[in-house]
Design a protein around this motif. Structure first.
Motif, PDB file in Angstrom:
ATOM      1  N   ARG A 162       0.808  -1.231   0.000  1.00  0.00           N
ATOM      2  CA  ARG A 162       0.000   0.000   0.000  1.00  0.00           C
ATOM      3  C   ARG A 162       0.841   1.282   0.000  1.00  0.00           C
ATOM      4  NH1 ARG A 162      -2.669  -0.679   5.964  1.00  0.00           N
ATOM      5  NH2 ARG A 162      -3.235  -2.614   4.935  1.00  0.00           N
ATOM      6  N   LEU A 213      -8.022   1.998   2.214  1.00  0.00           N
ATOM      7  CA  LEU A 213      -7.474   3.200   1.590  1.00  0.00           C
ATOM      8  C   LEU A 213      -8.498   4.292   1.330  1.00  0.00           C
ATOM      9  CD1 LEU A 213      -5.012   1.502  -0.920  1.00  0.00           C
ATOM     10  CD2 LEU A 213      -4.420   2.748   1.159  1.00  0.00           C
ATOM     11  N   ASP A 220      -9.187  -0.016  -2.427  1.00  0.00           N
ATOM     12  CA  ASP A 220      -8.221  -1.050  -2.046  1.00  0.00           C
ATOM     13  C   ASP A 220      -7.976  -2.025  -3.194  1.00  0.00           C
ATOM     14  OD1 ASP A 220      -8.457   0.072   0.469  1.00  0.00           O
ATOM     15  OD2 ASP A 220      -9.806  -1.481   1.212  1.00  0.00           O
ATOM     16  N   SER A 239      -5.089  -5.807  -6.083  1.00  0.00           N
ATOM     17  CA  SER A 239      -5.201  -5.215  -4.755  1.00  0.00           C
ATOM     18  C   SER A 239      -3.895  -4.501  -4.458  1.00  0.00           C
ATOM     19  CB  SER A 239      -5.452  -6.273  -3.680  1.00  0.00           C
ATOM     20  OG  SER A 239      -5.463  -5.649  -2.400  1.00  0.00           O
ATOM     21  N   TRP A 240      -4.009  -3.171  -4.192  1.00  0.00           N
ATOM     22  CA  TRP A 240      -2.801  -2.423  -3.835  1.00  0.00           C
ATOM     23  C   TRP A 240      -2.880  -1.923  -2.386  1.00  0.00           C
ATOM     24  CZ3 TRP A 240      -2.261   2.848  -6.894  1.00  0.00           C
ATOM     25  CH2 TRP A 240      -3.380   3.639  -6.688  1.00  0.00           C
ATOM     26  N   ALA A 241      -3.583  -2.713  -1.549  1.00  0.00           N
ATOM     27  CA  ALA A 241      -3.759  -2.330  -0.151  1.00  0.00           C
ATOM     28  C   ALA A 241      -3.091  -3.302   0.806  1.00  0.00           C
ATOM     29  CB  ALA A 241      -5.250  -2.222   0.174  1.00  0.00           C
TER      30      ALA A 241
END
Length: 377
Positions: A162, A213, A220, A239-241
């Motif tokens: 994240r 986020l 997210d 998913s970049w969380a």
């Protein structure tokens, strides 16, 4: 691209941050680059890069740089929201162009950029660095030569720490289009579409979540299913969380490609080289003023541009940048993403966001005006 006479490159680098710096350093080492000018609104960044690469010129004003008679080629490496104006001026000047993804964060501006590039017959490429990794070039060759027959089913999954979205969105309050798909999922989308070259997307249905986020003004995760005109189905998600302690510096990717005669299964999560240490590990995009918890495990080689050795960056961004210099210096064919690819990718990622917002499928190709009205209205 036909062979052409070699021509010395006069290079303008607009944006002196991490990526602009990397590409400028490669430019200084490339013998076909005879002149370098750099530009950034932050004088400290610009002066340091000018000194480090012995640039011939520095200014805070991109117009001043792009109007210099020495400039024949331009790299656009500003923050995502500020590509449009310098790109349009570089097109007007007839420069060869390297534009960091995306072409723009406004679909209408992206369409105008593509229209101007095509109308002025500009050779323009977009920065999708992963196309230059050996494994993906090998896979592309197997697909091109029909080793698994006609592709009919594809699954793509991307995981990210994240710190990337936090680093991205904290630079601006204009966050409506700075979503997982538009900013980062575009890389895995571009790779998948490149590997499925010739497949035309017909519709997409997607959903998103924002439990982590939302405080940063973004999502997210986004999951979607594309249907192609020939019936091919493709599941795409990102998913970049993931927590800040996640070992991957940036990207972990898995792609499964099933054809009528075979399958290619790609595991690109970087878990094959793991470092665990009592020493704190860095890496990735850690924004100024942000202090993530310490992490002591790292997936080596997971930083997309490449890896440092002896003070130099080695890996796909070196290959990508030097190949672009060779493309415009000697007319060499290269696997760069085109401006048309970049615009298509933006519309597809935004269509996923619109589908997730509406809760229904979106027909493709999507209209830029409709996308922006839905996402920013």
């Amino acid at each position: 691209m036909a062979k052409q006479q070699r021509k010395e490159i006069g290079l303008a680098v607009i944006g002196c941050g991490t990526i602009g710096r990397i590409r400028a350093e490669f430019a200084r080492a490339y013998p076909g680059v005879g002149w370098i000018g750099v530009c950034d609104i932050k004088s400290d960044l610009g002066h340091k890069l000018r000194d480090d690469v012995d640039a011939d010129f520095f200014t805070n004003d991109y117009k001043e740089l792009l109007n210099r008679p020495e400039v024949t080629a331009t790299i656009i490496a500003t923050d995502e929201n500020f590509h449009f104006d310098p790109t349009m001026l570089a097109i007007e000047k007839g420069h060869d162009l390297f534009i960091e993804k995306p072409l723009a964060t406004d679909a209408r501006q992206s369409a105008k950029i593509l229209e101007a590039i095509e109308a002025n017959n500009i050779d323009a490429v977009v920065g999708y660095t992963q196309r230059f990794r050996r494994r993906f070039l090998a896979i592309k060759e197997k697909l091109t030569t029909g080793q698994i027959g006609d592709v009919h089913s594809v699954v793509t999954r991307a995981f990210m720490n994240r710190m990337v979205p936090i680093a991205t969105v904290r630079r601006t309050q204009d966050r409506a289009t700075l979503t997982p798909m538009v900013v980062s999922g575009t890389h895995s989308l571009d790779m998948s579409m490149w590997l499925m070259e010739g497949k035309v997307p017909k519709s997409v249905f997607a959903q998103s979540s924002d439990k982590v986020l939302s405080e940063w003004g973004t999502k997210d995760s986004t999951f979607g299913v594309f249907t192609m005109e020939d019936g091919t189905i493709w599941s795409m998600n990102i998913s970049w969380a993931l927590p800040e302690v996640w070992p991957g510096s940036v990207y972990g990717l898995e792609i499964g490609i099933v054809g009528t005669d075979g399958v290619i299964d790609i595991e690109d999560t970087h878990r094959d080289v793991v470092l665990a240490s009592n020493h704190e590990q860095g890496g990735g995009y850690v924004p100024d003023g942000y202090n993530p918890p310490p992490r002591h495990v790292d997936f080596l080689t997971s930083y997309p541009p490449g890896d440092l050795h002896n003070g130099q960056l080695w890996g796909p961004m070196r290959e990508e940048t030097n190949s672009w210099f060779q493309r415009i210096y000697a007319g060499q064919e290269t696997p760069h993403a085109t401006a048309a690819d970049g615009h298509r990718n933006l519309l597809m990622t935004m269509a996923m966001d619109v589908s997730a917002k509406r809760g229904v499928p979106v027909a493709l190709p999507a209209d830029p005006e409709e996308l922006m009205r839905e996402l920013t209205g």
